[in-house]
Design an enzyme around this catalytic site. Structure first.
Site, PDB file in Angstrom:
ATOM      1  N   ARG A 156       0.834  -1.204   0.000  1.00  0.00           N
ATOM      2  CA  ARG A 156       0.000   0.000   0.000  1.00  0.00           C
ATOM      3  C   ARG A 156       0.876   1.264   0.000  1.00  0.00           C
ATOM      4  O   ARG A 156       1.051   1.904  -1.023  1.00  0.00           O
ATOM      5  CB  ARG A 156      -0.948  -0.008   1.210  1.00  0.00           C
ATOM      6  CG  ARG A 156      -2.132   0.947   1.082  1.00  0.00           C
ATOM      7  CD  ARG A 156      -1.834   2.401   1.384  1.00  0.00           C
ATOM      8  NE  ARG A 156      -1.302   2.608   2.731  1.00  0.00           N
ATOM      9  CZ  ARG A 156      -0.799   3.768   3.140  1.00  0.00           C
ATOM     10  NH1 ARG A 156      -0.741   4.816   2.322  1.00  0.00           N
ATOM     11  NH2 ARG A 156      -0.311   3.890   4.368  1.00  0.00           N
ATOM     12  N   ASP A 157       1.488   1.560   1.101  1.00  0.00           N
ATOM     13  CA  ASP A 157       2.256   2.812   1.212  1.00  0.00           C
ATOM     14  C   ASP A 157       3.448   2.796   0.255  1.00  0.00           C
ATOM     15  O   ASP A 157       3.840   3.834  -0.291  1.00  0.00           O
ATOM     16  CB  ASP A 157       2.748   2.989   2.653  1.00  0.00           C
ATOM     17  CG  ASP A 157       3.166   4.423   2.954  1.00  0.00           C
ATOM     18  OD1 ASP A 157       3.169   5.242   2.032  1.00  0.00           O
ATOM     19  OD2 ASP A 157       3.499   4.705   4.113  1.00  0.00           O
ATOM     20  N   HIS A 193       3.553   4.104  12.834  1.00  0.00           N
ATOM     21  CA  HIS A 193       3.887   4.066  11.409  1.00  0.00           C
ATOM     22  C   HIS A 193       5.021   5.069  11.211  1.00  0.00           C
ATOM     23  O   HIS A 193       4.796   6.269  11.379  1.00  0.00           O
ATOM     24  CB  HIS A 193       2.640   4.441  10.593  1.00  0.00           C
ATOM     25  CG  HIS A 193       2.864   4.562   9.126  1.00  0.00           C
ATOM     26  ND1 HIS A 193       2.570   3.545   8.248  1.00  0.00           N
ATOM     27  CD2 HIS A 193       3.369   5.569   8.370  1.00  0.00           C
ATOM     28  CE1 HIS A 193       2.865   3.923   7.013  1.00  0.00           C
ATOM     29  NE2 HIS A 193       3.352   5.157   7.058  1.00  0.00           N
ATOM     30  N   HIS A 248       8.610   6.623   9.243  1.00  0.00           N
ATOM     31  CA  HIS A 248       9.397   6.774   8.013  1.00  0.00           C
ATOM     32  C   HIS A 248      10.847   7.033   8.389  1.00  0.00           C
ATOM     33  O   HIS A 248      11.173   7.265   9.548  1.00  0.00           O
ATOM     34  CB  HIS A 248       8.818   7.895   7.148  1.00  0.00           C
ATOM     35  CG  HIS A 248       7.606   7.462   6.366  1.00  0.00           C
ATOM     36  ND1 HIS A 248       7.545   7.454   5.004  1.00  0.00           N
ATOM     37  CD2 HIS A 248       6.412   6.986   6.793  1.00  0.00           C
ATOM     38  CE1 HIS A 248       6.358   7.010   4.604  1.00  0.00           C
ATOM     39  NE2 HIS A 248       5.645   6.730   5.675  1.00  0.00           N
ATOM     40  N   CYS A 281       5.449   9.906   0.417  1.00  0.00           N
ATOM     41  CA  CYS A 281       4.099  10.458   0.410  1.00  0.00           C
ATOM     42  C   CYS A 281       4.019  11.473  -0.713  1.00  0.00           C
ATOM     43  O   CYS A 281       4.769  12.447  -0.730  1.00  0.00           O
ATOM     44  CB  CYS A 281       3.754  11.113   1.746  1.00  0.00           C
ATOM     45  SG  CYS A 281       2.065  11.764   1.742  1.00  0.00           S
ATOM     46  N   ASN A 334       9.296   4.412   4.031  1.00  0.00           N
ATOM     47  CA  ASN A 334       8.985   3.824   5.317  1.00  0.00           C
ATOM     48  C   ASN A 334      10.250   3.218   5.923  1.00  0.00           C
ATOM     49  O   ASN A 334      11.238   2.984   5.228  1.00  0.00           O
ATOM     50  CB  ASN A 334       7.972   2.680   5.118  1.00  0.00           C
ATOM     51  CG  ASN A 334       6.601   3.187   4.760  1.00  0.00           C
ATOM     52  OD1 ASN A 334       5.830   3.560   5.620  1.00  0.00           O
ATOM     53  ND2 ASN A 334       6.298   3.221   3.469  1.00  0.00           N
TER      54      ASN A 334
END
Lengths: 307, 307
Positions: B13-14, B210, B212, B243, B252
């Site tokens: 996803r990310d 979460h 990074h 992002c 991440n």
């Protein structure tokens, strides 16, 4: 946990020692000056080792002399034996470090010394220092190399670390540093070993750590050490470094990222980040092709932290 | 501090959301299977967003269906609104996350929602979930994005984080996650914000982070979160991610390095490192030219840790 710590830049020693290229003496001096002007107040400028083995460090005495012209800079050098210590004293260092590898295999490979030989050398160096006038005596630090693991021996027994810590204190070092020579340390281990070493050596004797970033855990380990009250953190600009006697070891923790972390945490280092990042040009120019590490120079200083 | 934690792999996803390339659906499914076979038991497989805006995630429903064939795997997806939540429920997710940006500027840019609109969406989604049969209700997590700073707004007020945490709980989320969307977090801040958020939302409501790695502090932040008792850590294989709405944000935290740190610390993840590293081939083949991060794959598993 201290709100002000000391960054000890080891690039000119641990960094250059492990680079293929040889940085010209005048550029090295300008690099040291630039680090000083960025606010760095402790630099390991070289190592008094045979120039034949380490041509990169052959100008260590000149570097000490140059660095001593910078007011308030603490000037360190590594010494592997009495002869190195004599040269360090003659050059006028503020402090010298003796690297005792807890992995005896690594000690033999790196310094060609067994533990007994290394402790004997430490004793001789301490005796030499004691002959100096009191106000001119350099400080003497025993660095416990491979304290968190060795890429040759693997696991290093903490009991061995503690026993050697006691022997180094008994042989006359003023302080002990814990060194993660190959980057195997993890933050839980860092906390535990700092505590245990302080128990045997005295809390005031264990003030510094030397960390590498082979597994990307270097800043996590530095944070853990800071939580234990460690005052002095070795690091190198651009993460230069490694260890010629330790297969798989990659560079030191990156000074730029370490300073960024401390500043973000509100911990003072006295260093100006923009000036620090600008010092990378000496590495780019003086060591062409050498890989430089660091996230902060790429990401840029966060806008809310720009002075 | 837990001796067993959950790695929530967010690469599909990310990671993919921020890559230029589009990974073919069958390869994505094989990647998810390989992660599962390496021991990963929680995967965010996609996001129910408009396929026109995110063609990389257009096959999210198929990915959920595929992932649900893997026994014991917790399957997550992101939803930005009621329509996404309807699709997520239809696809059969185990949990869905709604990303509320504490930076309202970022929220408007990323989701085109003000805080009030976002909270209203969360309320609608919670109401929809409540209409499902009890044993089929997916869990609903509110992710507080940019909670540690925003590359557009800069500093994010902790009071705003706490107020939005309360509003999300009140609007019906089951849990809250703290997200360092742009990598500005530092470990002191991580500890403080976890504690403060728990004070307002309840200790049992704040279980995940979460993070990074824009400044290389990702593992230090993960360690800090672990010290606070956090159970679930988002990360992505090869550090994929970033992002699109946050200039300067890099990937991440790297799953491989995070797992290596936990294993070194003696904390179980259930993951086999060799199998995990082998999963990188899907990224190398499926996303040619995409930079992959991670120290552990290069350094190799330390010899004393090889199973």
């Amino acid at each position: 946990m201290l709100n002000k710590i000391t960054i000890s830049e080891v690039g000119p020693r641990d960094g250059l020692q492990n680079c293929r290229g040889v940085m010209p003496t005048d550029m090295k001096a300008r690099w040291i000056t630039a680090l000083y002007e960025a606010g760095v107040r402790e630099i390991e400028v070289g190592s008094f080792v045979p120039p034949k083995l380490f041509p990169q460090l052959a100008d260590t005495a000149e570097m000490v002399a140059h660095a001593k012209t910078l007011p308030g800079l603490r000037v360190l050098a590594l010494v592997p034996n009495l002869r190195g210590a004599q040269a360090a004293i003659a050059a006028g260092v503020d402090a010298m470090g003796f690297p005792l590898s807890v992995s005896e295999t690594h000690s033999k490979k790196n310094l060609r010394q067994t533990h007994d030989q290394a402790v004997q050398n430490v004793r001789q160096i301490a005796a030499l220092i004691a002959t100096q006038p009191k106000d001119q005596r350099p400080s003497f630090e025993g660095a416990l190399s491979t304290a968190f693991g060795c890429s040759i021996e693997g696991v290093i027994s903490e009991e061995t670390v503690l026993r050697l810590a006691e022997r180094l204190i008994e042989a006359g070092v003023d302080e002990l540093g814990l060194s993660d020579t190959v980057g195997y340390a993890n933050p839980v281990q860092v906390k535990r070993l700092i505590r245990r070493t302080r128990e045997v050596a005295g809390a005031d004797k264990v003030k510094s750590v030397h960390l590498h970033n082979s597994y990307g855990q270097g800043l996590a380990n530095a944070f853990a050490a800071w939580e234990e009250g460690i005052e002095t953190f070795d690091s190198s600009l651009g993460g230069l470094g490694g260890c010629p006697s330790s297969p798989g070891a990659s560079g030191n923790i990156v000074t730029e990222d370490l300073v960024q972390m401390f500043h973000a945490m509100g911990v003072e280092t006295g260093i100006n980040m923009n000036k620090l990042i600008a010092c990378r040009r000496f590495l780019e120019e003086g060591l062409p092709g050498e890989p430089l590490y660091g996230f902060t120079p790429n990401a840029g200083i966060p806008k809310h932290m720009v002075a």
